[in-house]
Each structure stands twice: as C-alpha cells, then as structure tokens.
Design an enzyme around this catalytic site. Structure first.
Site, PDB file in Angstrom:
ATOM      1  N   HIS A 132     -42.539 -60.143 -25.623  1.00 21.83           N
ATOM      2  CA  HIS A 132     -42.414 -58.583 -25.864  1.00 21.83           C
ATOM      3  C   HIS A 132     -42.160 -58.310 -27.190  1.00 21.83           C
ATOM      4  O   HIS A 132     -41.300 -58.998 -27.659  1.00 21.83           O
ATOM      5  CB  HIS A 132     -41.784 -57.856 -24.739  1.00 21.83           C
ATOM      6  CG  HIS A 132     -40.211 -58.213 -24.766  1.00 21.83           C
ATOM      7  ND1 HIS A 132     -39.546 -57.630 -25.267  1.00 21.83           N
ATOM      8  CD2 HIS A 132     -39.672 -59.272 -23.979  1.00 21.83           C
ATOM      9  CE1 HIS A 132     -38.045 -57.908 -25.127  1.00 21.83           C
ATOM     10  NE2 HIS A 132     -38.106 -59.017 -24.331  1.00 21.83           N
ATOM     11  N   ASP A 181     -33.832 -60.980 -28.871  1.00 23.54           N
ATOM     12  CA  ASP A 181     -34.663 -60.725 -27.659  1.00 23.54           C
ATOM     13  C   ASP A 181     -35.589 -59.512 -27.990  1.00 23.54           C
ATOM     14  O   ASP A 181     -35.341 -58.322 -27.954  1.00 23.54           O
ATOM     15  CB  ASP A 181     -33.662 -60.361 -26.532  1.00 23.54           C
ATOM     16  CG  ASP A 181     -34.487 -59.849 -25.168  1.00 23.54           C
ATOM     17  OD1 ASP A 181     -35.705 -59.965 -25.099  1.00 23.54           O
ATOM     18  OD2 ASP A 181     -33.635 -59.351 -24.467  1.00 23.54           O
ATOM     19  N   GLU A 239     -41.127 -54.106 -22.549  1.00 21.86           N
ATOM     20  CA  GLU A 239     -40.666 -54.653 -21.475  1.00 21.86           C
ATOM     21  C   GLU A 239     -39.315 -54.441 -21.109  1.00 21.86           C
ATOM     22  O   GLU A 239     -38.897 -54.608 -19.826  1.00 21.86           O
ATOM     23  CB  GLU A 239     -40.747 -56.391 -22.174  1.00 21.86           C
ATOM     24  CG  GLU A 239     -40.414 -57.363 -21.108  1.00 21.86           C
ATOM     25  CD  GLU A 239     -39.184 -57.674 -20.652  1.00 21.86           C
ATOM     26  OE1 GLU A 239     -38.421 -58.543 -19.931  1.00 21.86           O
ATOM     27  OE2 GLU A 239     -38.079 -57.156 -21.631  1.00 21.86           O
TER      28      GLU A 239
END
Ligand SMILES: [Zn+2]
Length: 372
Positions: free
Chosen positions: A68, A185, A220
């Site tokens: 993502h 992330d 996401e």
C-alpha cells in the site's frame, strides 16, 4: 540489482513523499520516476500498476506484488475563529502519539504549510490536568502560527478537507546501518515491489513461469479500499503482500518477539484479516533455507493487511505476507534495517523464480484430491 546506497536513496524519496490515505499522487509520481523501463499506469483512485510492457497478458498465471502507498495522516476538519484547526485522523493513530508534533498541511494549490499539533505547555496545566493522561482528538488542533481564521485562509489558502502528513525528514546512519524516517509502513513495501520487479526484469520476465505485476494500492490504512480495486484489475493467481510491519522486539521477550530488527523478513501466518496458505509458506521457507535468506515467523494477535482482500476477492488466491519489521509504525518516526529490506526482496525473487508449474499446482492444492 540496485546498489545498497542507491536503494536507500530511493527509500528516502519514497519516505519523504506526501501520501496520507486518499492523497497518494505524489507517491505514485515518485515511484514512476524511479521505475526506468518498467511500465507504470494509475487508475482514478491512484492505485498504480507496474508491468513489463503496459499489459497484463494472463498468458501465464499472474503473480501480483502488492504494497500500500498510503501513510497514516490527518485531514483539516474546520478552521476556528482563533485560527486553530480541528482535524480528523486518516488511519490508525493512537492519541498518545499525536500531540506536540509538527505536521505538513498540503493545500489544494499544492502549497505545503508547516503546522504544530497543539498541546498545552506544562506551565498552564492545573495539577489535575498534569495527572490526567487521557487525550481526546476533539481537544487538539493544528496550529500554523496564525491568530485568526481569516489569516489562515488569506496567508496559506488552507481549507477544510486539506490533507496533513507527519513532518519528518528521512536520514540514514551509516555507523548504525539504520534508516530513520516516516511512513516506513508502507513505503518500505513500495520499495520492495520496485526492487523485486527490477531484479525479475534483469533475469528476464519471459523466463518466468508466472507473469509478475506490481500493484501499489491506495487507502489501506482506512480499510484496504485500494486493494479491492487492484484485486479485480489484476486478477492474480498468486500474490505477495509487502508490509512495513510493526516491530515488537523492544516490548516482549526474545522468544516471543516475532518482528525483530535485523532478523530478516517476517513471514506472517495469521492476523485478523487472513490465515496464510500453509503450502505457500512451506514452499517459501524451503526456498529461503536453500538460498540462505533469513526469515522470522509471525503469528499476530491483531492487525490486517491487503491479503485480507486479495485472497478471496476474485478467486481463492494463495498470498504470502512478507514484513519488514519497522519500529514505531503509525507514529511520526520509524526505524528499519536495510538488511531486512534486502531479505524481503530476496525472498520475493526466489519465491517467484522457483515457482514452476509443479510448485504452482502444489500450492494451488491440485494434489489434495487424488483421482485414479
Ligand atoms: Zn501497512
């Protein structure tokens, strides 16, 4: 194979890019800028598809590489008379990590404005306030240093709906061999797709028994919304989900830790969104053992990834979730180790290059019901 220094330079570009959920266009522009001869195409949500030549042929089983694009951020909700701006969260923040940090607001004209998320200086707190550690988002604002609503609008052009990201500049420390930055992330995952696609291109896409497709998905962090589209568009037969997974090595004992820095790529067996295909994991572990790739097994109590969408949206799709342990994800500042990124890329390349028709049949469970 991209040289280590080059690869970390690319992580810098991706980590610094502006990309809260729903506002990922700068990230896909940066990825496309790094993609050389690989073909990049986006859809209307800004999901990005990376292929050898702009087509998904389905002449061989399609192997999707997912990551993502988005990072946890915020959105301006309104502007008060005193110039302070209430905001909402994009993605899973805990309020303890929100106040007293600097952020970047991007206006509709593309201007980037630095702000501070308010906190009350200790000087002005009552004894009761000092003892109270509970935090509510409704009691915090983004402050750009103005004193009135009009000043915010006239000076910066900020409006409700403008997206906000953490204000953090990437750096790499050579002595410690450690990367620092925001949005690991999942910009680390984006980098893994890019580098895996490059290495497969070098080997020769036509030499593979599967057709690799990179699929970078939006949104996401707000509920796997991009992957719902990429799954349908790509229609994968197999997939790898790359994640900048939360490192747990500083919270739990050595033998309980399943996401330790410098212990290699993390293979995820379970989380709330997906129970991994055991045959796929077995194959991946055998391949890693053969090639000397370090990995660690993770059985998560919480969490979820795009695998939750990909494995049952268009068909029964075996998905391997490969994590690069990153400390303090879903906060402003993260650490990750280059060797874990390298292990994730090596694992993906080896899994894909070794996936001959017999292995494919095995992973797809074609030998489970034996017929005479
Ligand atoms: Zn993630």
């Amino acid at each position: 194979m991209t040289d280590r220094k080059e690869l970390l330079k690319e992580l810098e570009i991706l980590s610094n890019a502006f990309g809260p959920s729903g506002f990922e266009e700068e990230v896909i522009q940066k990825i496309a800028g790094l993609a050389d001869t690989l073909h990049c195409e986006n859809d209307a949500m800004n999901d990005l598809y990376m292929t050898a030549d702009g087509k998904i042929n389905h002449d061989r089983p399609v192997f999707m590489l997912d990551a993502h694009l988005d990072e946890c951020g915020f959105m301006i909700q309104s502007i008060e008379d005193n110039g302070l701006m209430p905001f909402v969260m994009l993605g899973g923040w805990h309020m303890s990590a929100v106040p007293a940090h600097s952020v970047i607001i991007r206006t509709s004209s593309g201007r980037k404005v630095r702000g501070i998320i308010t906190s009350k200086p200790v000087h002005f707190m009552s004894a009761k306030e000092r003892a109270d550690s509970s935090l509510e988002i409704e009691k915090h604002y983004i402050d750009v240093g103005c004193s009135s609503r009009q000043e915010v609008i006239d000076t910066y052009g900020i409006m409700p709906g403008d997206p906000v990201m953490p204000d953090v500049a990437y750096s790499y420390d050579e002595d410690g061999d450690i990367c620092f930055g925001k949005a690991f992330d999942n910009r680390v995952g984006c980098l893994c797709i890019l580098e895996t696609m490059r290495r497969l291109q070098q080997i020769g896409f036509d030499k593979l028994d599967v057709e690799p497709v990179g699929a970078f998905a939006v949104q996401e962090e707000v509920g796997e919304r991009g992957a719902a589209v990429t799954a349908v568009r790509v229609k994968p037969d197999f997939a790898i989900v790359f994640e900048g997974s939360p490192a747990d090595d500083i919270y739990v004992p050595k033998n309980t830790a399943q996401g330790s820095l410098r212990k290699g790529v993390q293979i995820r067996h379970f989380d709330r969104s997906y129970i991994s295909n055991p045959r796929f994991i077995q194959y991946a572990m055998e391949r890693a053992d053969e090639k000397g790739i370090r990995y660690q097994n993770a059985v998560r109590r919480g969490g979820g990834t795009n695998a939750g969408i990909l494995h049952n949206k268009t068909d029964a799709v075996p998905v391997l979730v490969l994590g690069v342990p990153c400390r303090y994800v879903h906060t402003h500042y993260n650490f990750c180790a280059p060797e874990d990124i390298e292990a994730a890329v090596c694992m993906a390349v080896e899994v894909i290059t070794g996936l001959d028709p017999a292995k494919q049949a095995y992973i797809l469970g074609k030998n489970i019901l034996k017929r005479d």
